[in-house]
Design an enzyme around this catalytic site. Structure first.
Site, PDB file in Angstrom:
ATOM      1  N   TRP A 350       0.836  -1.207   0.000  1.00 34.17           N
ATOM      2  CA  TRP A 350       0.000   0.000   0.000  1.00 34.17           C
ATOM      3  C   TRP A 350       0.868   1.254   0.000  1.00 34.17           C
ATOM      4  O   TRP A 350       0.362   2.356  -0.237  1.00 34.17           O
ATOM      5  CB  TRP A 350      -0.935  -0.005   1.196  1.00 34.17           C
ATOM      6  CG  TRP A 350      -0.281   0.185   2.550  1.00 34.17           C
ATOM      7  CD1 TRP A 350       0.825  -0.428   3.044  1.00 34.17           C
ATOM      8  CD2 TRP A 350      -0.726   1.061   3.590  1.00 34.17           C
ATOM      9  NE1 TRP A 350       1.108  -0.009   4.317  1.00 34.17           N
ATOM     10  CE2 TRP A 350       0.163   0.903   4.687  1.00 34.17           C
ATOM     11  CE3 TRP A 350      -1.795   1.943   3.714  1.00 34.17           C
ATOM     12  CZ2 TRP A 350       0.022   1.607   5.873  1.00 34.17           C
ATOM     13  CZ3 TRP A 350      -1.938   2.645   4.911  1.00 34.17           C
ATOM     14  CH2 TRP A 350      -1.043   2.470   5.976  1.00 34.17           C
ATOM     15  N   ASP A 351       2.154   1.078   0.233  1.00 30.48           N
ATOM     16  CA  ASP A 351       3.094   2.192   0.207  1.00 30.48           C
ATOM     17  C   ASP A 351       2.939   3.019  -1.068  1.00 30.48           C
ATOM     18  O   ASP A 351       3.068   4.242  -1.053  1.00 30.48           O
ATOM     19  CB  ASP A 351       4.541   1.684   0.270  1.00 30.48           C
ATOM     20  CG  ASP A 351       4.819   0.810   1.475  1.00 30.48           C
ATOM     21  OD1 ASP A 351       3.899   0.103   1.924  1.00 30.48           O
ATOM     22  OD2 ASP A 351       5.962   0.812   1.957  1.00 30.48           O
ATOM     23  N   GLU A 493       0.253  -2.361  12.643  1.00 34.98           N
ATOM     24  CA  GLU A 493       0.541  -3.793  12.552  1.00 34.98           C
ATOM     25  C   GLU A 493       0.949  -4.413  13.887  1.00 34.98           C
ATOM     26  O   GLU A 493       1.283  -5.598  13.939  1.00 34.98           O
ATOM     27  CB  GLU A 493       1.606  -4.030  11.487  1.00 34.98           C
ATOM     28  CG  GLU A 493       1.094  -3.716  10.092  1.00 34.98           C
ATOM     29  CD  GLU A 493       2.166  -3.730   9.019  1.00 34.98           C
ATOM     30  OE1 GLU A 493       1.817  -3.885   7.847  1.00 34.98           O
ATOM     31  OE2 GLU A 493       3.359  -3.550   9.365  1.00 34.98           O
ATOM     32  N   LYS A 606       2.117   1.046  16.184  1.00 35.42           N
ATOM     33  CA  LYS A 606       3.343   1.040  15.372  1.00 35.42           C
ATOM     34  C   LYS A 606       3.467   2.317  14.548  1.00 35.42           C
ATOM     35  O   LYS A 606       4.522   2.929  14.473  1.00 35.42           O
ATOM     36  CB  LYS A 606       3.349  -0.183  14.453  1.00 35.42           C
ATOM     37  CG  LYS A 606       4.572  -0.283  13.546  1.00 35.42           C
ATOM     38  CD  LYS A 606       4.481  -1.494  12.638  1.00 35.42           C
ATOM     39  CE  LYS A 606       5.692  -1.618  11.738  1.00 35.42           C
ATOM     40  NZ  LYS A 606       5.611  -2.766  10.812  1.00 35.42           N
ATOM     41  N   GLN A 607       2.375   2.689  13.895  1.00 38.97           N
ATOM     42  CA  GLN A 607       2.380   3.823  12.975  1.00 38.97           C
ATOM     43  C   GLN A 607       0.970   4.404  12.922  1.00 38.97           C
ATOM     44  O   GLN A 607       0.038   3.841  13.473  1.00 38.97           O
ATOM     45  CB  GLN A 607       2.810   3.363  11.589  1.00 38.97           C
ATOM     46  CG  GLN A 607       1.840   2.377  10.964  1.00 38.97           C
ATOM     47  CD  GLN A 607       2.440   1.594   9.830  1.00 38.97           C
ATOM     48  OE1 GLN A 607       3.374   0.832  10.010  1.00 38.97           O
ATOM     49  NE2 GLN A 607       1.895   1.783   8.640  1.00 38.97           N
TER      50      GLN A 607
END
Length: 774
Positions: A350-351, A493, A606-607
């Protein structure tokens, strides 16, 4: 010994290594990666060292080593390495005495230059100058030059150079050995074939040596290798020049479709004859012109900052984005490490859609279109994944490789710190937001470009097919009388097997809403296209399902404190002190003490997850909700993914937290450019580089598209006096100049009047428009 990355203060285009340290090879191999989208070559030194990783990749040439491994970009035979001897001793900077060392990458031209003086025990001294580039003008061509000056004494030089196929992907050999040729006593050619995908790689190389006394040579063919060995002398005060020109062609190249390997071998040789006749300097000039035409003159960005590093950062980001992106072929996409290393095996995540595609959508829309066409061509694999999971429609793979491969995520990962067993990688099974991420990229591209042809031929189908998946994915809850999405991984994640991840549920509903709108619009205004897609996708049936289900999808709403629950259980998990881990220079240090199962039960992110939702769909949330969620989730976010900092920086700028935004901006640009000397060993952080552009243009430039309407609301950090950038909007190039006091929007090309929003007011521009900020 302190880290040696240096930003050249006299030029915004040069990054330098100021002394040699063998322990830092990986860092420079990645950040000094060279390429042109067709190929990528790590920035290795010519002479070999223990601990190096020699990688050369050609985009799209995926191969599966065996049934127990997933497909990956194979490390093709190396053309860069040279074994060099000085007076019968191997050139080795880790052992010999070295002075005046400097290695630099010129981001503007893509050329690496490495210079040093090498001192021998017999008091001899030589000056070496290595130069090389991958051509942006001739996509198959690599040029190298070695200049050897004898500063003291008369010195004997030996060089072995050719093609080395004894390299692997961390032990996996992807090639069977093919033919080796020597033409005219100097052109070397070797052909290799991948073991499973049956792609032939034809590599051809030639050497030319000038001003070398007593020159002699011979060819050596070994297993998976073919070399020319050269011996010559350099008298004191003289400079010998050793040049090497190479090219790579494959049977996967569109230009070679239908050709025999023999025809490609002939083409490679003929091309190299012409390349040799041109010479290094002419080839470099032509490549630099191509870099300027294709990259630097298109939508340039200029930052006037108290810290010159900020300008270098965007130049660095744009350089690598074009090095890694296969703009020449819509059957290919961008790997999470680009073409700079073996990390993530060259797979697309998905980056692309969320972090890198926006750069191309607003500056090189033709490249953005190609990247999205890759997803269209991958619909067959998306259908296979959906049906394999007992769903309908198109479920895009978490990791994509070749368009026909489908899901390519490895099943097993690193060892569990507690159990010692391999950790199962669940992303390929249950990280499903990738499907709506692709639709987000499609929608953003269409809104920014107005490309109706793409929408009609490919975009409609992607949106409708993915909505068909989401409708089948929804699960009815009798207890709550709504549709839910359970057992997923969201963008965070560190939270596996959660129910009703906010990002996933919101974007799934949005995807279905887009499909409903398209169905109704096509049925009323484009009957021919509607009938075509209705027959193909059974739209009448699924449309009824969409209408029945879309308003019953559970959407996590803000609680009484204004916090949007990241998932059903996140807010009930325990809270720990994350400050020591967040302050650590390395990422992932939390896992030195906990395993993923333990972290899964903590309020640790995580993000960006909820905050990414707010960033991408800002018009769904009030500023109060945005601030409440920022204050809640940011302290709990580890930023252990390189994707995280850019989102937080741009969102902080939106919220008026400019000092914090700039701090996060600096942390983000240091992921690859900074002093942590092992952060990039496995390759460049591709999405983070796209994020650098977003922080500047979306964050500080204030550019957004909300419901199809362009918005521009700039806000500069304290360190910046001026920002100038360009974007393309519906085919019109807009130049935006921002100061602390005002901003100007100027039409550079295109005849259309452009309307944009600024703080709730509509402005139209056909020439120039100046708007005061204070």
């Amino acid at each position: 010994m302190k880290p040696s990355i240096k930003i050249n203060e006299e030029s915004k285009w040069i990054i330098e290594e100021t002394y040699f340290n063998q322990e830092w090879l990986g860092k420079y191999e990645s950040i000094m990666c060279q390429g042109n989208g067709y190929m990528g070559i790590r920035g290795t030194t010519e002479e070999p060292y223990l601990g190096e990783t020699r990688n050369t990749f050609v985009a799209g040439t995926f191969n599966k080593f065996d049934e127990n491994e997933v497909t990956e970009l194979p490390n093709i035979p190396d053309l860069i390495q040279m074994t060099i001897k000085v007076n019968d001793k191997a050139l080795d900077l880790s052992k010999g005495e070295v002075s005046q060392y400097k290695r630099s990458l010129n981001l503007k031209t893509g050329e690496i230059i490495r210079e040093f003086h090498y001192h021998l025990e017999d008091d001899s001294e030589l000056a070496f100058r290595f130069s090389r580039f991958v051509s942006m003008d001739q996509k198959h061509v690599i040029s190298q030059k070695v200049e050897i000056t004898s500063v003291k004494g008369n010195n004997r030089i030996g060089i072995d150079s050719g093609i080395n196929g004894q390299l692997t992907n961390s032990g996996s050999q992807h090639f069977s050995e093919g033919a080796k040729h020597l033409f005219e006593g100097k052109y070397i050619q070797m052909t290799s074939e991948t073991s499973q995908s049956n792609i032939s790689m034809v590599e051809t190389t030639v050497h030319e040596i000038s001003n070398a006394a007593n020159l002699s040579s011979r060819i050596e063919m070994r297993r998976r290798q073919v070399f020319n060995k050269y011996w010559f002398e350099v008298a004191q005060g003289e400079t010998a020049v050793f040049e090497k020109f190479s090219n790579i062609h494959t049977t996967r190249d569109k230009e070679h479709e239908g050709k025999s390997v023999e025809d490609i071998e002939k083409h490679g040789l003929e091309e190299l004859v012409a390349v040799l006749a041109s010479g290094y300097d002419t080839l470099l000039t032509n490549s630099a012109k191509a870099w300027d035409k294709e990259v630097w003159s298109v939508a340039p960005i200029t930052i006037t900052s108290k810290d010159h590093e900020d300008q270098v950062a965007i130049n660095f980001a744009k350089y690598h984005l074009h090095v890694m992106t296969p703009a020449h072929d819509n059957r290919m996409n961008i790997g999470a490490k680009g073409l700079s290393g073996e990390g993530y095996k060259g797979h697309t995540f998905w980056d692309t859609e969320i972090f890198m595609l926006p750069y191309f959508t607003y500056t090189h829309p033709e490249i953005a279109k190609s990247l999205l066409e890759f997803r269209y061509l991958g619909l067959e694999g998306a259908h296979k994944k959906a049906s394999g999971n007992n769903y309908e429609g198109a479920q895009f793979p978490w990791e994509a490789a070749w368009i026909e491969d489908g899901e390519t995520t490895p099943v097993w990962g690193a060892a569990d710190i507690v159990t010692g067993k391999a950790t199962k990688i669940w992303s390929g099974f249950i990280e499903q937001h990738i499907t709506s991420d692709v639709v987000y990229g499609v929608n953003q591209y269409v809104e920014a470009t107005g490309d109706k042809e793409f929408l009609e031929t490919k975009g409609y189908e992607i949106i409708l097919d993915t909505a068909k998946f989401w409708s089948s994915r929804l699960e009815w809850s009798e207890e709550d009388s709504n549709y839910q999405i359970t057992d997923v991984i969201g963008p965070d994640e560190y939270k596996e097997h959660v129910d009703n991840n906010a990002f996933t549920n919101y974007t799934a509903k949005w995807n279905i809403q887009k499909a409903i709108h398209i169905y109704e619009e096509l049925k009323e205004n484009n009957v021919e296209k509607f009938n075509e897609l209705n027959t193909k996708l059974d739209l009448d049936r699924v449309y009824a399902d969409w209408l029945d289900r879309v308003d019953k999808i559970f959407i996590p709403a803000p609680n009484e404190d204004g916090i949007i629950p990241q998932d059903d259980t996140y807010l009930s998990k325990k809270i720990i002190d994350l400050v020591p881990y967040k302050e650590d220079e390395q990422v992932g240090t939390l896992f030195h003490e906990y395993n993923l199962e333990q972290v899964n039960d903590m309020q640790v992110t995580k993000q960006a997850d909820v905050l990414l939702l707010i960033y991408l769909f800002e018009n769904l949330f009030s500023k109060e909700i945005k601030l409440d969620n920022w204050n809640y989730y940011e302290p709990k976010t580890m930023h252990d993914s390189s994707l995280s900092l850019s989102t937080h920086s741009a969102l902080a700028a939106d919220l008026g937290e400019l000092d914090l935004s700039y701090q996060l901006f600096k942390e983000a640009i240091h992921i690859d450019m900074g002093p942590h000397m092992t952060s990039s060993d496995e390759g460049i952080h591709a999405a983070s580089l796209g994020g650098i552009w977003q922080m500047i243009v979306f964050g500080y430039g204030g550019v957004r598209v909300l419901d199809g309407q362009l918005r521009i609301e700039p806000h500069l950090p304290e360190n910046w006096d001026n920002l100038v950038f360009s974007i393309f909007w519906h085919g019109t190039e807009l130049k935006v100049t921002v100061t602390k006091e005002a901003f100007e929007v100027e039409v550079i090309s295109g005849e259309k009047e452009v309307t944009f929003d600024h703080k709730g007011e509509q402005y139209s521009v056909t020439d120039k428009q100046v708007i005061k900020l204070i």
